[in-house]
Write a protein that holds these residues in place. Structure first.
Motif, PDB file in Angstrom:
ATOM      1  N   VAL A  19      18.702  68.190  37.398  1.00  0.00           N
ATOM      2  CA  VAL A  19      20.155  68.110  37.131  1.00  0.00           C
ATOM      3  C   VAL A  19      20.270  66.601  36.548  1.00  0.00           C
ATOM      4  CG1 VAL A  19      21.038  69.649  38.763  1.00  0.00           C
ATOM      5  CG2 VAL A  19      20.602  66.984  39.165  1.00  0.00           C
ATOM      6  N   GLY A  20      19.247  65.997  36.325  1.00  0.00           N
ATOM      7  CA  GLY A  20      19.329  64.430  35.588  1.00  0.00           C
ATOM      8  C   GLY A  20      19.514  63.510  36.471  1.00  0.00           C
ATOM      9  N   PRO A  21      19.303  62.197  36.157  1.00  0.00           N
ATOM     10  CA  PRO A  21      19.144  61.107  36.902  1.00  0.00           C
ATOM     11  C   PRO A  21      20.646  60.715  37.480  1.00  0.00           C
ATOM     12  CG  PRO A  21      18.881  60.443  34.769  1.00  0.00           C
ATOM     13  CD  PRO A  21      18.896  61.748  34.599  1.00  0.00           C
ATOM     14  N   GLU A  22      21.649  60.807  36.736  1.00  0.00           N
ATOM     15  CA  GLU A  22      23.050  60.429  37.015  1.00  0.00           C
ATOM     16  C   GLU A  22      23.565  61.484  38.216  1.00  0.00           C
ATOM     17  OE1 GLU A  22      25.926  59.876  34.325  1.00  0.00           O
ATOM     18  OE2 GLU A  22      24.745  58.795  32.878  1.00  0.00           O
ATOM     19  N   SER A  23      23.512  62.723  38.279  1.00  0.00           N
ATOM     20  CA  SER A  23      23.873  63.715  38.962  1.00  0.00           C
ATOM     21  C   SER A  23      22.977  63.371  40.159  1.00  0.00           C
ATOM     22  CB  SER A  23      23.844  65.045  38.560  1.00  0.00           C
ATOM     23  OG  SER A  23      24.863  65.201  37.614  1.00  0.00           O
ATOM     24  N   THR A  24      21.591  63.365  40.191  1.00  0.00           N
ATOM     25  CA  THR A  24      20.664  62.869  41.204  1.00  0.00           C
ATOM     26  C   THR A  24      21.212  62.035  42.166  1.00  0.00           C
ATOM     27  OG1 THR A  24      18.958  64.079  39.792  1.00  0.00           O
ATOM     28  CG2 THR A  24      18.280  62.680  41.687  1.00  0.00           C
TER      29      THR A  24
END
Length: 104
Positions: A19-24
């Protein structure tokens, strides 16, 4: 199963890929929807199961006792009904005999 830091790091890496670093980062910072004191454990569920089993046993015993009481009361009611019907039948037979004897 206890979650150690290596498992948390692996989860973080898998989430970054998915899901990508921000969502993670957002997901990893989220607290549970309730406090940890509100989460039921296996021991809590076992204790609840034992309490439910005990209550069911109590209810079955109570229902069995009520069934026995009902049986006794029904038998008494049947006896009372039988004697009332016999009395009515003898009274009617006596009346018929009296009428037949009067006109006969």
């Amino acid at each position: 199963m206890a979650v150690d830091e290596a498992a948390r790091h692996q989860l973080y890496n898998d989430l970054v890929e998915a899901v990508g670093p921000e969502s993670t980062g957002t997901m990893m910072e989220l607290p549970p929807p309730v406090g940890w004191a509100d989460v039921a454990t296996k021991q809590d569920l076992d204790a609840l199961g034992h309490r439910v089993d005990a209550r069911v046993a109590d209810l079955r015993a109570e229902i069995s006792g009520l069934g026995s009481d009902l049986h006794v009361e029904m038998a008494a009611g049947h006896r009372q009904l039988l004697f009332a019907m016999l009395g009515s039948m003898f009274t009617l037979a006596g009346l018929v005999w009296a009428v037949v004897g009067t006109f006969g």
